[in-house]
Design an enzyme around this catalytic site. Structure first.
Site, PDB file in Angstrom:
ATOM      1  N   CYS A 170      63.437 -28.668   6.859  1.00  0.00           N
ATOM      2  CA  CYS A 170      63.520 -30.022   7.415  1.00  0.00           C
ATOM      3  C   CYS A 170      62.200 -30.772   7.316  1.00  0.00           C
ATOM      4  CB  CYS A 170      63.982 -29.965   8.872  1.00  0.00           C
ATOM      5  SG  CYS A 170      62.692 -29.464  10.047  1.00  0.00           S
ATOM      6  N   CYS A 191      59.289 -25.669   7.167  1.00  0.00           N
ATOM      7  CA  CYS A 191      60.736 -25.559   7.275  1.00  0.00           C
ATOM      8  C   CYS A 191      61.405 -26.464   6.246  1.00  0.00           C
ATOM      9  CB  CYS A 191      61.161 -25.947   8.694  1.00  0.00           C
ATOM     10  SG  CYS A 191      62.950 -25.916   8.993  1.00  0.00           S
ATOM     11  N   GLY A 199      50.964  -3.265  35.279  1.00  0.00           N
ATOM     12  CA  GLY A 199      49.906  -3.877  34.484  1.00  0.00           C
ATOM     13  C   GLY A 199      49.873  -5.383  34.505  1.00  0.00           C
ATOM     14  N   CYS A 207      60.789 -23.428  13.779  1.00  0.00           N
ATOM     15  CA  CYS A 207      60.302 -24.731  13.314  1.00  0.00           C
ATOM     16  C   CYS A 207      59.928 -25.592  14.509  1.00  0.00           C
ATOM     17  CB  CYS A 207      61.399 -25.413  12.502  1.00  0.00           C
ATOM     18  SG  CYS A 207      60.989 -27.110  12.008  1.00  0.00           S
ATOM     19  N   ALA A 240      49.100   2.751  33.716  1.00  0.00           N
ATOM     20  CA  ALA A 240      50.522   2.856  33.410  1.00  0.00           C
ATOM     21  C   ALA A 240      50.827   4.116  32.605  1.00  0.00           C
ATOM     22  CB  ALA A 240      50.967   1.612  32.634  1.00  0.00           C
ATOM     23  N   ASP A 288      53.700  -9.061  22.520  1.00  0.00           N
ATOM     24  CA  ASP A 288      53.829  -8.014  21.512  1.00  0.00           C
ATOM     25  C   ASP A 288      55.252  -7.450  21.534  1.00  0.00           C
ATOM     26  OD1 ASP A 288      54.024  -5.696  23.392  1.00  0.00           O
ATOM     27  OD2 ASP A 288      51.963  -6.255  23.888  1.00  0.00           O
ATOM     28  N   ASN A 290      54.218 -10.027  27.991  1.00  0.00           N
ATOM     29  CA  ASN A 290      53.485  -9.748  26.759  1.00  0.00           C
ATOM     30  C   ASN A 290      54.212 -10.317  25.545  1.00  0.00           C
ATOM     31  OD1 ASN A 290      51.709  -8.303  28.366  1.00  0.00           O
ATOM     32  ND2 ASN A 290      52.751  -6.362  28.012  1.00  0.00           N
ATOM     33  N   HIS A 334      57.283 -15.125  28.017  1.00  0.00           N
ATOM     34  CA  HIS A 334      56.264 -15.953  27.370  1.00  0.00           C
ATOM     35  C   HIS A 334      56.440 -15.991  25.856  1.00  0.00           C
ATOM     36  CE1 HIS A 334      53.449 -15.341  31.073  1.00  0.00           C
ATOM     37  NE2 HIS A 334      54.349 -16.282  31.271  1.00  0.00           N
TER      38      HIS A 334
END
Length: 235
Positions: A138, A136, A175, A110, A219, A87, A85, A102
């Site tokens: 740069c 950024c 999950g 950047c 869950a 989050d 996830n 992930h």
């Protein structure tokens, strides 16, 4: 103990899944266009707008009983959390060792120099089709530090996740559909190593046939009382 969590644990907090978010303004958007390195190169304003909206939506939801249970387990065991996830609900619940295979919608970097970005993230009270990303020093554009189609998993988080699974005396897969690789291979690695694996998922998955124990409940229902049930489940 290592917990491998997927979208199902956060869905109980009201976090929309990828396709749930594709409603209204985003109903006709190709997922690849807003979730790939190629899409970012071609339409950074569109991709930034979509992820900025998700970032602010996720800030509005709270950890549920499952997240809080996993965090509370640290009072009794050495707990590592490997999550697919993006989050930050595990962290907000109190878990101290969380590995985002992930990436995270709460980290930014950047796209040129790869430096972490700690600047202000603009508010977004309503979704918009196009928003210009911050820049950024740069000259590169600031992007969410998530893994898109066509990108490799973050090396550090992946190695920490593998180490956590290999070193675990118990793996709890919560999950997750167990179809998104390479993350889906982590519980399988535990099975291959002879480590007990408990799957918590209301629906059958490819992991179900090889898991030591499969619990067909949500869950938030299972995890608060799971530690007390372990002796009976694994006997």
């Amino acid at each position: 103990m290592t917990v491998c969590s997927g979208a199902g644990i956060s869905a109980e907090s009201g976090v929309p899944t990828f396709r749930d978010v594709e409603t209204g303004l985003w109903a006709k958007v190709d997922p690849y266009e807003i979730s790939s390195a190629e899409g970012w190169r071609e339409h950074p304003e569109r991709v930034w707008a979509w992820y900025l909206w998700r970032h602010h939506m996720m800030r509005a939801v709270a950890p549920n009983n499952a997240h809080r249970a996993v965090a509370a387990w640290e009072d009794y065991a050495d707990v590592h959390v490997v999550t697919q996830n993006v989050d930050n609900l595990h962290e907000r619940a109190g878990s101290s060792r969380v590995y985002h295979v992930h990436g995270s919608l709460f980290d930014f970097r950047c796209d040129e120099c790869q430096s972490a970005y700690a600047g202000e993230i603009p508010a977004m009270p309503e979704p918009a089709e196009s928003v210009t990303p911050p820049q950024c020093e740069c000259g590169g554009l600031i992007r969410p530090d998530v893994v898109w189609f066509g990108e490799a998993l973050p090396d550090d988080a992946w190695q920490q996740s593998v180490d956590a699974v290999v070193g675990a005396d118990l793996v709890v897969a919560v999950g997750t559909s167990s179809v998104v690789y390479p993350a889906a291979g982590l519980p399988e690695l535990a099975v291959a190593n002879g480590t007990p694996v408990i799957e918590v998922n209301p629906e059958p998955t490819p992991l179900s046939t090889s898991a030591t124990v499969t619990l067909r409940e949500s869950a938030a229902t299972v995890l608060p009382g799971l530690l007390q049930r372990l002796p009976a489940l694994l006997s």
